[in-house]
Design a protein around this motif. Structure first.
Motif, PDB file in Angstrom:
ATOM      1  N   THR A 172       1.333   9.321  -5.717  1.00  0.00           N
ATOM      2  CA  THR A 172       1.654  10.726  -5.480  1.00  0.00           C
ATOM      3  C   THR A 172       2.877  11.153  -6.276  1.00  0.00           C
ATOM      4  OG1 THR A 172       2.928  10.109  -3.550  1.00  0.00           O
ATOM      5  CG2 THR A 172       0.669  10.755  -3.191  1.00  0.00           C
ATOM      6  N   LEU A 211      -3.540   6.650   3.732  1.00  0.00           N
ATOM      7  CA  LEU A 211      -3.167   6.779   2.331  1.00  0.00           C
ATOM      8  C   LEU A 211      -4.297   7.369   1.510  1.00  0.00           C
ATOM      9  CD1 LEU A 211      -1.006   3.710   1.520  1.00  0.00           C
ATOM     10  CD2 LEU A 211      -0.397   6.081   1.484  1.00  0.00           C
ATOM     11  N   LEU A 263      -3.799  10.685  -0.632  1.00  0.00           N
ATOM     12  CA  LEU A 263      -4.109  10.748  -2.063  1.00  0.00           C
ATOM     13  C   LEU A 263      -5.142  11.826  -2.354  1.00  0.00           C
ATOM     14  CD1 LEU A 263      -4.132   7.047  -3.212  1.00  0.00           C
ATOM     15  CD2 LEU A 263      -2.369   8.748  -3.431  1.00  0.00           C
ATOM     16  N   LEU A 301       0.832  -1.210   0.000  1.00  0.00           N
ATOM     17  CA  LEU A 301       0.000   0.000   0.000  1.00  0.00           C
ATOM     18  C   LEU A 301       0.863   1.255   0.000  1.00  0.00           C
ATOM     19  CD1 LEU A 301      -3.019  -0.427   2.406  1.00  0.00           C
ATOM     20  CD2 LEU A 301      -3.037   0.213   0.043  1.00  0.00           C
ATOM     21  N   LEU A 302       1.935   1.230   0.808  1.00  0.00           N
ATOM     22  CA  LEU A 302       2.804   2.411   0.862  1.00  0.00           C
ATOM     23  C   LEU A 302       3.490   2.643  -0.476  1.00  0.00           C
ATOM     24  CD1 LEU A 302       4.371   1.995   4.373  1.00  0.00           C
ATOM     25  CD2 LEU A 302       2.978   3.865   3.605  1.00  0.00           C
ATOM     26  N   SER A 310     -11.481   7.994  -1.434  1.00  0.00           N
ATOM     27  CA  SER A 310     -10.702   7.889  -2.662  1.00  0.00           C
ATOM     28  C   SER A 310     -11.575   7.893  -3.911  1.00  0.00           C
ATOM     29  CB  SER A 310      -9.847   6.624  -2.627  1.00  0.00           C
ATOM     30  OG  SER A 310     -10.676   5.511  -2.415  1.00  0.00           O
ATOM     31  N   GLY A 342       1.059   4.134  -2.731  1.00  0.00           N
ATOM     32  CA  GLY A 342       0.881   5.531  -2.375  1.00  0.00           C
ATOM     33  C   GLY A 342       2.015   6.397  -2.904  1.00  0.00           C
ATOM     34  N   SER A 399       2.215  16.268  -1.728  1.00  0.00           N
ATOM     35  CA  SER A 399       2.031  15.540  -0.475  1.00  0.00           C
ATOM     36  C   SER A 399       3.050  15.996   0.556  1.00  0.00           C
ATOM     37  CB  SER A 399       2.155  14.031  -0.705  1.00  0.00           C
ATOM     38  OG  SER A 399       3.418  13.740  -1.239  1.00  0.00           O
ATOM     39  N   ILE A 453       3.809  10.332   3.127  1.00  0.00           N
ATOM     40  CA  ILE A 453       3.863   8.871   3.125  1.00  0.00           C
ATOM     41  C   ILE A 453       5.041   8.391   3.964  1.00  0.00           C
ATOM     42  CG2 ILE A 453       4.107   6.892   1.596  1.00  0.00           C
ATOM     43  CD1 ILE A 453       2.496   8.338  -0.392  1.00  0.00           C
TER      44      ILE A 453
END
Lengths: 224, 134
Positions: A100, B82, B86, A92-93, A185, A96, B95, B28
């Motif tokens: 981004t 997250l 986002l 997930l990180l 999201s 992410g 971010s 993050i």
């Protein structure tokens, strides 16, 4: 609480760790080595300039912690750690970081300007915590012999005999987190209700605030 | 095993995560540091549970149960976190948590904020809020 123990905290750490057991067992040596790897990977995670490498070093840290759980005979926790943290959280990180558009390679502004204050706070906290913990548990040993304290049978039995209600409440929390993540999201979810209420007053397509802003922003994102 | 080994390791991991939370600029990476802190707490819980399960007569294994709950809550937290990051990135184009100083959402947010001073941008955001409430 002797005076020698409270003389200086780093000296206290090493003195208590070397004098507390004159013959460290194999488990202790393994724990120490894996712990050094884990701590080093954690330090690299919070100090590296390359963002993707930070996530990959986090894998090493979490995997090392899983090995530590195995050495503490908590097998179920160890495999849950591998499954959830290494398997899903790091993925997930990484997603992410990709979503981004984190820069591949070195990014010189990964650390903010207050890193020295942060380092001071962290070192002060580490000194205080290590001092207190070592001083408190200097003469305490964990008995690792016998049956495993955290095998799947033991953990499952205690979880479903004594912790059923928190377990069920946790499922509600996971459902709430799932719904919340989906709501957060979704792209056009924030504009949809206001657009539909404005639709009654104006004909569709003449609302410049919502209809013109959103495609230009999406086109900008697609062009990046 | 001496109890000081896992306790010291978890304290040092916690402080490493603390440094990361305070010093990192990307949101993050801050989330990664929060994960480090949560894992340090988990190690503490497991170590003390193993210690107490051998010394006490009967135990509820509360440390391991709490560790499982912490892992599940951390998974939920990273998902929500997250999603928030986002959403912020989609709205603001960055971010970088140092640039997310005002919660007021402007049309040309970051570009105009960079040129201004802190009090000027604060004054402009208060003016915009006054316009929005008027």
């Amino acid at each position: 609480m002797s005076l020698a123990a409270v003389a200086a905290s780093p000296a206290t750490t090493t003195a208590a760790e070397t004098n507390g057991f004159l013959s460290p067992t194999g488990v202790e040596i393994a724990f120490l080595l894996v712990g050094l790897v884990t701590l080093g990977a954690a330090v690299v995670t919070v100090t590296t300039k390359q963002l993707v490498h930070a996530a990959l070093w986090l894998v090493v840290t979490l995997g090392g912690l899983a090995v530590e759980y195995l050495l503490l005979t908590a097998e179920f926790i160890a495999w849950v750690q591998v499954l959830i943290y290494v398997g899903s959280v790091v993925v997930l990180l990484l997603f992410g970081l990709m979503l981004t558009k984190a820069p591949i390679g070195r990014s010189p502004d990964a650390d903010s300007g207050n890193r020295w204050a942060a380092l001071t706070v962290a070192i002060a906290a580490a000194t205080a915590l290590v001092w207190v913990v070592v001083d408190a548990f200097r003469t305490t040993w964990i008995d690792l012999d016998g049956a495993a304290a955290g095998s799947t049978a033991v953990t499952g039995a205690s979880l479903f005999q004594n912790w059923v209600l928190p377990f069920e409440a946790l499922s509600v929390l996971l459902l709430a987190a799932l719904v919340g993540a989906i709501v957060l999201s979704r792209k056009a979810a924030a504009n949809r209700p206001t657009g539909s209420t404005a639709l009654g007053k104006q004909p569709a397509g003449t609302d410049p605030a919502t209809s013109d802003e959103q495609p230009s922003r999406q086109g900008k994102e697609g062009a990046r | 095993m001496h109890l000081a080994y896992p306790a010291v390791l978890s304290a040092l991991l916690f402080c490493t995560g603390l440094y990361g939370v305070l010093a990192r600029r990307n949101a993050i990476l801050v989330l990664m540091s929060v994960e480090l802190m949560l894992n340090a707490v988990n190690l503490n819980l497991v170590a003390f549970d193993v210690w107490l399960s051998k010394t006490a007569q009967d135990t509820l294994h509360s440390g391991q149960a709490l560790t499982l709950f912490t892992i599940a809550i951390a998974a939920a937290e990273i998902g929500i976190g997250l999603a928030i990051v986002l959403a912020v990135y989609r709205n603001r184009g960055t971010s970088d948590i140092d640039k997310l100083r005002d919660t007021a959402e402007t049309d040309d947010g970051d570009d105009s904020d960079d040129g201004h001073d802190a009090h000027e941008s604060a004054a402009s955001t208060t003016a915009e809020k006054a316009e929005a409430t008027a």
